[in-house]
Scaffold this active site. Structure first.
Site, short mmCIF file in Angstrom:
data_model
loop_
_atom_site.label_atom_id
_atom_site.label_comp_id
_atom_site.label_asym_id
_atom_site.label_seq_id
_atom_site.Cartn_x
_atom_site.Cartn_y
_atom_site.Cartn_z
N THR A 118 0.82 -1.21 0.00
CA THR A 118 0.00 0.00 0.00
C THR A 118 0.85 1.26 0.00
O THR A 118 1.96 1.26 0.55
CB THR A 118 -0.90 0.01 1.25
OG1 THR A 118 -1.43 1.33 1.44
CG2 THR A 118 -0.14 -0.34 2.51
N TYR A 142 -1.82 0.31 10.11
CA TYR A 142 -2.08 -0.40 8.85
C TYR A 142 -0.83 -0.37 7.96
O TYR A 142 -0.36 -1.40 7.48
CB TYR A 142 -3.27 0.23 8.12
CG TYR A 142 -3.46 -0.27 6.72
CD1 TYR A 142 -3.96 -1.54 6.48
CD2 TYR A 142 -3.13 0.54 5.62
CE1 TYR A 142 -4.12 -2.00 5.18
CE2 TYR A 142 -3.29 0.08 4.33
CZ TYR A 142 -3.79 -1.19 4.11
OH TYR A 142 -3.94 -1.64 2.82
N1 LIG Z 1 -8.83 -1.15 -1.28
C1 LIG Z 1 -7.77 -0.34 -1.32
O1 LIG Z 1 -7.88 0.88 -1.62
C2 LIG Z 1 -6.40 -0.89 -1.05
C3 LIG Z 1 -5.31 -0.01 -1.14
C4 LIG Z 1 -4.04 -0.51 -0.89
C5 LIG Z 1 -3.84 -1.85 -0.58
N2 LIG Z 1 -4.90 -2.67 -0.47
C6 LIG Z 1 -4.66 -4.08 -0.14
O2 LIG Z 1 -5.30 -4.91 -1.09
C7 LIG Z 1 -5.68 -6.14 -0.48
C8 LIG Z 1 -7.13 -6.45 -0.82
O3 LIG Z 1 -7.95 -5.39 -0.34
P1 LIG Z 1 -9.49 -5.28 -0.74
O4 LIG Z 1 -9.79 -3.83 -0.88
O5 LIG Z 1 -9.81 -6.21 -1.84
O6 LIG Z 1 -10.17 -5.78 0.63
P2 LIG Z 1 -11.32 -6.84 0.88
O7 LIG Z 1 -11.65 -6.75 2.35
O8 LIG Z 1 -12.42 -6.71 -0.10
O9 LIG Z 1 -10.57 -8.22 0.59
C9 LIG Z 1 -9.82 -8.93 1.55
C10 LIG Z 1 -10.20 -10.39 1.41
O10 LIG Z 1 -9.38 -11.17 2.29
C11 LIG Z 1 -10.20 -12.09 3.01
N3 LIG Z 1 -9.47 -12.35 4.28
C12 LIG Z 1 -9.16 -11.45 5.25
N4 LIG Z 1 -8.46 -12.04 6.22
C13 LIG Z 1 -8.31 -13.35 5.86
C14 LIG Z 1 -7.65 -14.48 6.44
N5 LIG Z 1 -7.01 -14.40 7.62
N6 LIG Z 1 -7.68 -15.65 5.79
C15 LIG Z 1 -8.33 -15.77 4.59
N7 LIG Z 1 -8.96 -14.74 3.99
C16 LIG Z 1 -8.95 -13.55 4.62
C17 LIG Z 1 -11.53 -11.38 3.16
O11 LIG Z 1 -12.60 -12.24 3.39
C18 LIG Z 1 -11.64 -10.68 1.80
O12 LIG Z 1 -12.24 -11.51 0.84
C19 LIG Z 1 -5.38 -5.98 1.01
O13 LIG Z 1 -4.16 -6.64 1.29
C20 LIG Z 1 -5.23 -4.49 1.19
O14 LIG Z 1 -4.37 -4.17 2.25
C21 LIG Z 1 -6.18 -2.23 -0.70
O1 LIG Z 2 -16.47 9.49 3.92
C1 LIG Z 2 -15.31 9.83 3.64
C2 LIG Z 2 -14.31 8.90 3.28
C3 LIG Z 2 -13.04 9.37 3.00
N1 LIG Z 2 -12.75 10.69 3.06
C4 LIG Z 2 -11.40 11.17 2.74
O2 LIG Z 2 -11.07 10.71 1.46
C5 LIG Z 2 -9.66 10.42 1.37
C6 LIG Z 2 -9.48 9.00 0.93
O3 LIG Z 2 -9.92 8.14 1.98
P1 LIG Z 2 -10.20 6.58 1.77
O4 LIG Z 2 -10.75 6.07 3.06
O5 LIG Z 2 -10.98 6.37 0.53
O6 LIG Z 2 -8.76 5.97 1.50
P2 LIG Z 2 -7.38 6.17 2.30
O7 LIG Z 2 -6.58 7.17 1.52
O8 LIG Z 2 -7.59 6.42 3.74
O9 LIG Z 2 -6.73 4.73 2.22
C7 LIG Z 2 -6.71 3.94 1.04
O10 LIG Z 2 -5.55 4.19 0.32
C8 LIG Z 2 -4.38 4.04 1.07
C9 LIG Z 2 -3.24 4.34 0.12
O11 LIG Z 2 -3.26 5.69 -0.28
C10 LIG Z 2 -4.31 2.64 1.66
O12 LIG Z 2 -3.80 1.72 0.76
C11 LIG Z 2 -5.61 2.10 2.22
O13 LIG Z 2 -5.63 0.68 2.25
C12 LIG Z 2 -6.78 2.49 1.44
O14 LIG Z 2 -7.94 2.25 2.24
C13 LIG Z 2 -9.11 10.70 2.76
O15 LIG Z 2 -8.58 12.00 2.79
C14 LIG Z 2 -10.34 10.64 3.67
O16 LIG Z 2 -10.23 11.42 4.83
C15 LIG Z 2 -13.72 11.62 3.41
O17 LIG Z 2 -13.46 12.81 3.49
N2 LIG Z 2 -14.98 11.16 3.68
#
Ligand SMILES: NC(=O)c1ccc[n+]([C@@H]2O[C@H](COP(=O)([O-])OP(=O)(O)OC[C@H]3O[C@@H](n4cnc5c(N)ncnc54)[C@H](O)[C@@H]3O)[C@@H](O)[C@H]2O)c1
Ligand SMILES: O=c1ccn([C@@H]2O[C@H](COP(=O)(O)OP(=O)(O)O[C@H]3O[C@H](CO)[C@H](O)[C@H](O)[C@H]3O)[C@@H](O)[C@H]2O)c(=O)[nH]1
Length: 330
Positions: A118, A142
């Site tokens: 991330t 995180y």
């Molecule tokens: N969504 C974002 O903006 C974002 C940004 C940066 C990094 N990531 C990373 O991407 C990955 C996927 O995120 P996502 O947004 O798809 O989240 P998500 O919650 O939709 O997916 C996570 C999945 O992992 C499964 N899981 C969690 N813990 C587990 C365990 N112990 N054993 C087996 N399965 C388990 C959950 O059931 C789910 O299906 C994560 O590693 C997250 O840190 C996400």
């Molecule tokens: O209801 C909301 C939700 C979000 N935000 C703002 O929108 C921006 C983006 O927030 P998100 O919650 O959408 O995402 P984050 O930037 O906090 O985090 C995401 O991006 C990160 C990398 O930049 C990490 O990887 C993390 O896993 C992923 O959730 C932030 O400034 C947050 O404060 C609001 O103002 N209102």
């Protein structure tokens, strides 16, 4: 050769599964405990093993039975403010369980690892865009839980001879353009998800967390990457590793930022709906701006994004949210 996708029933993992299937991949096995994922997010031809990544007996059996050569490790807890409230839960889920999984992968001879990291590993960068070799300095549990996992993977790869690609995602958004999967977690906290739910009348208003940041309009800047483009980055990373390519750490973003207020305006325009926006104090753990230095992944993997368009990303998120609410009503 088969790929084990942990967390493959979740938002990003399910898009990677589709990217592999669309490219003609034969065997994909998903390991997911369904804590935030959904079995219906997977096409029927994909084998789903329901269980925990730290269950070493189950993971060993799965890897050996399906002759897994590559691991794509998505499973994690992902909400920044939750990690501030429950750091030990995050270090268990993201760091300790990743250690267990990597140990099993080493013991069973897995050759390649792709890891979901991330932009949160960079913390509060002084300048943007952020290149990969900037010193990492996460400002929340995180980000720290993920950075420790990066280090474990790098050290174990050196000691035990597997190769890896660590992908540092910036802000992931949008949905499969064909509407097959999307961000489905109830009570999700991500900005575009919350804004589209508000536009569709599922929430009464949206809070803007902080309008006094040192940015052009005072709200935070983020680099929003479309989820199918991100899934494609995993597919090309897998091809790279299987062709003998070297281990890499790569940012996944477009190299351009939008403010929170700009995103909300796009959601209003694309949905054609006005909604209440409340200006609120800052949220714990938020950096002011984070934008990817986005060249290395293009140079090293030949990754070419196809969906770098915020209007289209918001349109996909709206369409997915609408189909999800109809699904939940059935
Ligand atoms: N969504 C974002 O903006 C974002 C940004 C940066 C990094 N990531 C990373 O991407 C990955 C996927 O995120 P996502 O947004 O798809 O989240 P998500 O919650 O939709 O997916 C996570 C999945 O992992 C499964 N899981 C969690 N813990 C587990 C365990 N112990 N054993 C087996 N399965 C388990 C959950 O059931 C789910 O299906 C994560 O590693 C997250 O840190 C996400
Ligand atoms: O209801 C909301 C939700 C979000 N935000 C703002 O929108 C921006 C983006 O927030 P998100 O919650 O959408 O995402 P984050 O930037 O906090 O985090 C995401 O991006 C990160 C990398 O930049 C990490 O990887 C993390 O896993 C992923 O959730 C932030 O400034 C947050 O404060 C609001 O103002 N209102």
């Amino acid at each position: 050769m088969a790929v084990l996708v942990t967390g493959g029933a979740g938002y990003i993992g399910s898009h990677m599964v589709l990217a592999l299937l669309d490219a003609g991949h034969e065997e994909i096995v998903v390991l997911d405990d369904l804590s935030t994922g959904f079995d219906w997010a997977l096409p029927p031809e994909v084998k789903l093993v329901v269980g925990d990544i730290a269950d070493q007996a189950l993971v060993t059996e799965t890897i050996l039975q399906h002759r897994i050569d590559a691991l794509a490790h998505f499973a994690a807890k992902i909400v920044v403010p939750d990690s501030v409230a429950d750091p030990l839960g995050y270090y268990l889920a993201n760091t300790a369980k990743t250690r267990s999984l990597i140990e099993t992968a080493v013991r069973t001879g897995v050759k390649h690892v792709i890891f979901s990291s991330t932009a949160a590993v960079y913390g509060e960068p002084e300048t943007v865009p952020v290149p990969e070799d900037l010193t990492t300095s996460p400002i929340n549990p995180y980000g720290r839980s993920k950075l420790m996992s990066e280090w474990m993977i790098q050290d174990a790869a050196k000691a035990h001879g597997f190769s890896y690609v660590i992908l540092r995602y910036f802000n992931v958004a949008g949905a499969d353009p064909r509407g097959r999967t999307g961000q489905s977690t109830p009570n999700a906290t991500h900005l575009i998800k919350v804004a589209t739910q508000t536009a569709l009348g599922q929430r009464s208003h949206i809070d803007v967390f902080g309008t006094d940041y040192p940015t052009p309009d005072g709200s935070c800047l983020r680099d929003y990457i479309q989820v199918s483009d991100l899934a494609e980055a995993h597919r090309v990373a897998l091809t790279h590793l299987r062709s003998g390519g070297e281990s890499l750490t790569l940012n996944c973003g477009y190299g351009r930022g939008y403010s929170v207020l700009e995103v909300i305006e796009v959601v209003k325009r694309i949905s054609g709906r006005d909604f209440e926006v409340r200006l609120c104090p800052r949220r714990a753990g938020d950096p002011a701006q984070i934008i990817a230095g986005a060249d290395r992944i293009r140079q090293r993997l030949g990754w070419v994004p196809k969906h770098d368009d915020l209007d289209a990303i918001v349109g996909q998120a709206l369409a997915w949210e609408d189909s999800l609410s109809r699904r939940n009503r059935v």
